[in-house]
Design an enzyme around this catalytic site. Structure first.
Site, mmCIF file in Angstrom:
data_model
loop_
_atom_site.group_PDB
_atom_site.id
_atom_site.type_symbol
_atom_site.label_atom_id
_atom_site.label_comp_id
_atom_site.label_asym_id
_atom_site.label_seq_id
_atom_site.Cartn_x
_atom_site.Cartn_y
_atom_site.Cartn_z
ATOM 1 C CB SER A 1 4.031 -2.557 5.479
ATOM 2 O OG SER A 1 3.247 -3.724 5.044
ATOM 3 C CB SER B 1 -0.302 -2.228 6.692
ATOM 4 O OG SER B 1 0.711 -2.141 6.182
#
Length: 273
Positions: free
Chosen positions: A74, A122
Site C-alpha cells: 500500500s 488504506s
C-alpha cells in the site's frame, strides 16, 4: 598563446571545482546496530533506513536489506493517488468512493470514503477502482514520468500489481521518490503536491510532523510491512523507509510495530526525545 594557456587553466580549475562539488554532495552510509536491537525487541527482522538530509547521511542496521526490492504493497497508494489526481480520475481529496454494500476485509472500508480517508485507512478496493480507471497505458506512462521504476503489470494485473506479483521497490528507492515529492521535483501540479502532503500526515504535534504511508504485503510467504515517509522537526526534514518481516504470530500488533520501530530509531539518533 598566453590567452590559450589562461583559458586552459581556467577550464581545468572549473572541472576540478565541479568534481569536488560532486564529491561533496555524495551521501554517506552509517551502520546503526542499535536499530537491530529495536527490531529484536519487537520480535521482527528487517531494516530501518533514515536519511538525514542536512548532513547527507543514511542510517540503517542493514544496508543490504535496504537496497533489496520488495513488493510495494500500500505504499503504492502515494503514486497511485498522484496519478489519479493528475489524470482527473479523481477530482480532489474530498472525492467520494461509494461503498456498494458488499462485505470487505476490514470494517473501516465498509462505508463511503473520501480520497483522503481512503488513503489513511488504506482502502484497497478504492485504489483498485482508481487503477482500473487509469488503465494500463496511462499508468505506465505516468510511472515513467514520475521515474517510479520496478512496477510490472498488464491488463490482467492492473488492479493488484502492487500487492502481488513481480513489482519491486527498495527502501532506497522509496526515499528517493519521497525526496522528489517533498522538494517539488516531480512533474506534477502544485495542487496535487499540496493534496498529497496533506493526506500523508500521520502525526502532527508541537514538536514535529510525521508524514507517510504504511504497507502490508508478502515476501516468500512471510508478512512484510512497510512504513515510508518523512519527519519534519526544527526546520529540518528526515526521510525514512522501514521494511520489516514477522511470522504469523499475533499479527494484530504488526501495524503498530512499524511505527514504533521507526520512532524508536529516531530516538536513537536523538532526533525525537
Amino acid at each position: 598563446m598566453k590567452k590559450q594557456i589562461f583559458t586552459f587553466c581556467l577550464l581545468f580549475l572549473l572541472f576540478i571545482n565541479a568534481s569536488c562539488q560532486k564529491k561533496d554532495t555524495k551521501s554517506s552510509e552509517i551502520i546503526k546496530p542499535e536499530f537491530d536491537k529495536i527490531l529484536d525487541s519487537l520480535n521482527v527482522k528487517g531494516s530501518v533506513l533514515i536519511y538525514d538530509l542536512k548532513n547527507k547521511i543514511y542510517y540503517s542496521n542493514n544496508f543490504s536489506w535496504s537496497k533489496m526490492g520488495v513488493i510495494p504493497a500500500s505504499t503504492f497508494k502515494i503514486p497511485n493517488s498522484i496519478i489519479a489526481l493528475e489524470t482527473g480520475v479523481i477530482e480532489s481529496d474530498s472525492t467520494i468512493f461509494k461503498w456498494n454494500g458488499e462485505k470487505r476485509r476490514f470494517k473501516k472500508w465498509e462505508q463511503d470514503l473520501t480520497l483522503k480517508k481512503a488513503f489513511q485507512v488504506s482502502c484497497v478496493p478504492c485504489y483498485q477502482e482508481i487503477a482500473r480507471k487509469v488503465g494500463v497505458e496511462r499508468m505506465k506512462s505516468y510511472l515513467k514520468k514520475l521515474n517510479y521504476k520496478g512496477m510490472v503489470f498488464d491488463t490482467l494485473t492492473i488492479d493488484n500489481f502492487w500487492l502481488e506479483g513481480k513489482s519491486r521497490i527498495s527502501q532506497m528507492q522509496q526515499i528517493d521518490f519521497l525526496k522528489r515529492l517533498y522538494f517539488s521535483e516531480l512533474p506534477i501540479s502544485k495542487r496535487t503536491e499540496n493534496i498529497m502532503k496533506d493526506i500523508m500526515k500521520i502525526e502532527e504535534t508541537s514538536a514535529y510532523t510525521l508524514s507517510g504511508k504504511s504497507g502490508w504485503g508478502m515476501r516468500n510467504e512471510i508478512n512484510n510491512g512497510w512504513l515510508v515517509g518523512y519527519l519534519e522537526k526544527n526546520n529540518s526534514v528526515y526521510f525514512f523507509a522501514t521494511n520489516i518481516e514477522k511470522e504469523e504470530t499475533n499479527m494484530d500488533e504488526f501495524p503498530a510495530i512499524r511505527l514504533n520501530a521507526t520512532k524508536e530509531a529516531f530516538k536513537k539518533l536523538n532526533i525525537l526525545n
